[in-house]
Design a protein around this motif. Structure first.
Motif, short mmCIF file in Angstrom:
data_model
loop_
_atom_site.label_atom_id
_atom_site.label_comp_id
_atom_site.label_asym_id
_atom_site.label_seq_id
_atom_site.Cartn_x
_atom_site.Cartn_y
_atom_site.Cartn_z
N GLY A 68 0.65 -1.21 -0.01
CA GLY A 68 -0.03 0.08 -0.12
C GLY A 68 0.97 1.22 0.02
O GLY A 68 1.85 1.11 0.42
N ALA A 69 0.29 2.32 -0.57
CA ALA A 69 1.07 3.49 -0.52
C ALA A 69 0.43 4.72 -0.68
O ALA A 69 -0.74 4.70 -1.09
CB ALA A 69 2.09 3.31 -2.12
N VAL A 70 0.81 6.01 -0.56
CA VAL A 70 0.31 7.33 -0.68
C VAL A 70 1.35 8.08 -1.47
O VAL A 70 2.58 8.07 -0.92
CB VAL A 70 -0.02 7.89 0.61
N GLY A 71 0.86 8.52 -2.43
CA GLY A 71 1.95 9.23 -3.38
C GLY A 71 1.55 9.28 -4.94
O GLY A 71 0.45 9.12 -5.25
N SER A 72 2.48 9.47 -5.64
CA SER A 72 2.43 9.86 -7.17
C SER A 72 2.58 8.48 -7.87
O SER A 72 2.96 7.46 -7.24
CB SER A 72 3.23 10.93 -7.65
N LYS A 73 2.46 8.46 -9.01
CA LYS A 73 2.88 7.47 -10.07
C LYS A 73 4.30 7.03 -9.87
O LYS A 73 4.52 5.79 -10.04
CB LYS A 73 2.32 7.41 -11.39
#
Length: 101
Positions: free
Chosen positions: A42-47
């Motif tokens: 899981g991540a939070v951020g950009s491509k």
């Protein structure tokens, strides 16, 4: 069988954190034979974070003597970016909702 928890996912392999200028993410990696399996990512951020993560998985697989990287996803955008990075569809996940009587 119940829901997965962060603890149960972490127990299935080695937990890692990836932090870049584009964001941060966590994942669990596990080696099975010649495959590096990525679980519970899981991540939070950009491509760019996805691309950085895929590159990291490849470096980890090479360093661990693996020939393949595998993960499961239901995110069309991740499938699209993964295919651009050389991943191929190798399996299908079948699901059926069971209703109680």
């Amino acid at each position: 069988m119940g829901q997965f928890t962060p603890e149960s996912l972490a127990a299935s392999g080695q937990a890692f954190e990836l932090t870049t200028a584009g964001g941060c993410g966590v994942f669990v990696a596990e080696v099975h034979g010649e495959r590096l399996w990525i679980h519970g990512a899981g991540a939070v951020g950009s491509k760019n974070l996805t691309q950085d993560g895929l590159a990291l998985f490849e470096a980890m697989a090479l360093a661990g003597g693996c020939r393949f990287i595998r993960f499961e996803t239901d995110r069309p955008g991740l499938v699209r970016l993964s295919k651009k990075a050389g991943f191929k569809t190798r399996a299908f996940v079948m699901e059926k909702e069971i209703k109680k009587c």
